[in-house]
Structure formats: structure tokens, C-alpha cells
Design an enzyme around this catalytic site. Structure first.
Site, PDB file in Angstrom:
ATOM      1  N   LYS A 183       6.731 -10.659  25.210  1.00  8.00           N
ATOM      2  CA  LYS A 183       7.493 -10.096  26.317  1.00  8.00           C
ATOM      3  C   LYS A 183       7.057 -10.723  27.634  1.00  8.00           C
ATOM      4  CE  LYS A 183       4.225  -6.214  26.675  1.00  8.00           C
ATOM      5  NZ  LYS A 183       3.648  -6.505  27.988  1.00  8.00           N
ATOM      6  N   CYS A 217       0.587  -2.418  31.900  1.00 10.23           N
ATOM      7  CA  CYS A 217       1.372  -2.413  30.663  1.00 10.23           C
ATOM      8  C   CYS A 217       1.229  -1.110  29.878  1.00 10.23           C
ATOM      9  CB  CYS A 217       0.988  -3.605  29.791  1.00 10.23           C
ATOM     10  SG  CYS A 217       1.358  -5.198  30.569  1.00 10.23           S
ATOM     11  N   ASP A 241      -0.999  -6.285  24.202  1.00 12.42           N
ATOM     12  CA  ASP A 241      -1.427  -7.502  24.908  1.00 12.42           C
ATOM     13  C   ASP A 241      -2.913  -7.848  24.783  1.00 12.42           C
ATOM     14  OD1 ASP A 241       1.193  -7.262  25.660  1.00 12.42           O
ATOM     15  OD2 ASP A 241       0.782  -6.808  27.756  1.00 12.42           O
TER      16      ASP A 241
END
Length: 227
Positions: free
Chosen positions: A97, A137, A34
Site C-alpha cells: 500500500k 498506520c 508494515d
């Protein structure tokens, strides 16, 4: 005749832990979590994390390590930062996602199937993770990979969060769960294992090129760390 040296996480594992079908998942994987433009102004020392991520992606090209990249809700939050676009163009998987764990992206998770305790020497992957956020994450991805029986390396100079206080707590939790918390340079030399391998010169040049950035990143991220 003396055998030629091998990379610890590549050829040695491939040689001694071949499955019956002569395939293995044990070679290292590089996971980029990310690293999106929208987070740049919110993540503590984002640009330092970016330096480590770039170094790891360049190393992945030299060592022929597959790269797995995720974005979080790219339609709303945008793509991976421009500085990484070229380096991630050849990634094995680029997945978007909404869930926090990278393992919830099915096209990525399929590359890391569960490995039983009796099979871990044969089928477990060696996964190195950089990205954000360390306590969300990165943590959930690491825990999911560990639960699947894989070995995970989290780079302390390659992860961060909005609040810096979250980082030490997250890394301590992940170490307790079984992940290896280390640094980018330490991992690269452990991955190679021997200066006689053909890739060593390329990695040595990369380490020299990024020496100043690595020093600054370590001083900034780890100088007050309780790790």
C-alpha cells in the site's frame, strides 16, 4: 450432556451468531502492519515489537487464525523483515500500500466489509493489530476498522513508533475511540477462554517458550507507560 468448551472468538461466536447463509466474519483476525527491514533502525525498540509479532504469528498457526499482512511502498522500502517471512508465507492476504491505513488496500479491505450496528453481533470481525507506527498506520487502520463496525484489539507490547512519546498518545486515542488496548498474552488467553480446548497445550508451550522475551518486552515498552 455437557458441551465441550469453545474458543471465545472462534467457535462460540460461530455457533451463536450464524448468519442466514451460515457464514460469519466473527472469528479473530491477526493484522501485521508494515514490519519492514528499512524501519528496523528507526523504530523505537523495533526488535521487541518483532518478538511479539513472531509470537502472535506462531499463535495464529496454532489457533488457525487468518493473518493479514501489509507493507508500505515495498518497491521503495522493501519487504517484510526476514524473521517473519516464513511465518507470513501462508497469510490470507499480503498487500502492499501507499496509503497509511491497511483498510486502503482493497484486497485486504474486502475481507472486512462494513457492519451495521444491528448486525455487529453477527458479522463483526475480531481484529488484533501489531506493527508500526502506532500513531500513523496502526491508528488509521484501527479507526477505519472501528468505523466499519469491527472490534479491534491493539497490543501495547506489539506496536511502536520512531518517537516513543507518540505511543501513549496514540493508544489513549484508540482506547477512547473504542479499541481495546491490551497485551499479547492477555489477548491469547481471552481468545482461548478455556484450558480444556485442544489448542491450549500448544499456546501454553508457546507462552512458556517466549516467557523471557515477553517479560523483557513488557519491561522495556510499558515500564514508563502512562496507560
Amino acid at each position: 450432556m455437557a458441551e465441550s468448551p469453545k474458543r471465545h472468538f472462534g467457535e462460540i461466536v460461530l455457533r451463536f451468531y450464524l448468519r442466514e447463509d451460515n457464514k460469519t466474519n466473527s472469528a479473530p483476525r491477526d493484522s501485521i502492519c508494515d514490519m519492514q527491514e528499512v524501519f528496523r533502525k528507526h523504530i523505537w525498540q523495533f526488535d521487541k515489537i518483532l518478538l511479539t509479532t513472531k509470537k502472535m504469528l506462531e499463535a495464529a498457526q496454532i489457533l488457525n487464525i487468518p493473518v493479514y499482512v501489509t507493507t508500505q511502498s515495498a518497491a521503495k522500502l522493501g519487504d517484510t523483515v526476514p524473521e517473519l517471512q516464513e511465518l507470513t508465507a501462508g497469510a490470507a492476504v499480503v498487500a502492499d500500500k501507499t496509503a497509511f491505513s491497511m483498510m486502503r488496500a482493497l484486497e485486504l479491505a474486502s475481507h472486512f466489509p462494513p457492519v451495521s450496528a444491528t448486525e455487529q453481533g453477527k458479522g463483526a470481525s475480531e481484529v488484533v493489530i501489531v506493527g508500526i507506527e502506532s500513531h500513523i498506520c496502526v491508528t488509521q487502520t484501527t479507526l477505519d476498522l472501528l468505523a466499519r463496525g469491527h472490534r479491534v484489539y491493539v497490543l501495547a507490547d506489539g506496536v511502536s513508533s520512531c518517537n516513543p512519546q507518540e505511543i501513549d498518545v496514540a493508544l489513549a486515542r484508540l482506547r477512547a475511540a473504542g479499541a481495546v488496548v491490551t497485551t499479547s498474552e492477555s489477548w491469547l488467553y481471552e481468545c482461548m477462554g478455556d484450558a480444556a480446548i485442544s489448542e491450549f497445550k500448544g499456546i501454553a508451550k508457546l507462552v512458556t517458550k517466549t516467557k523471557a522475551d515477553t517479560k523483557t518486552t513488557l519491561e522495556t515498552l510499558l515500564s514508563t507507560s502512562k496507560l
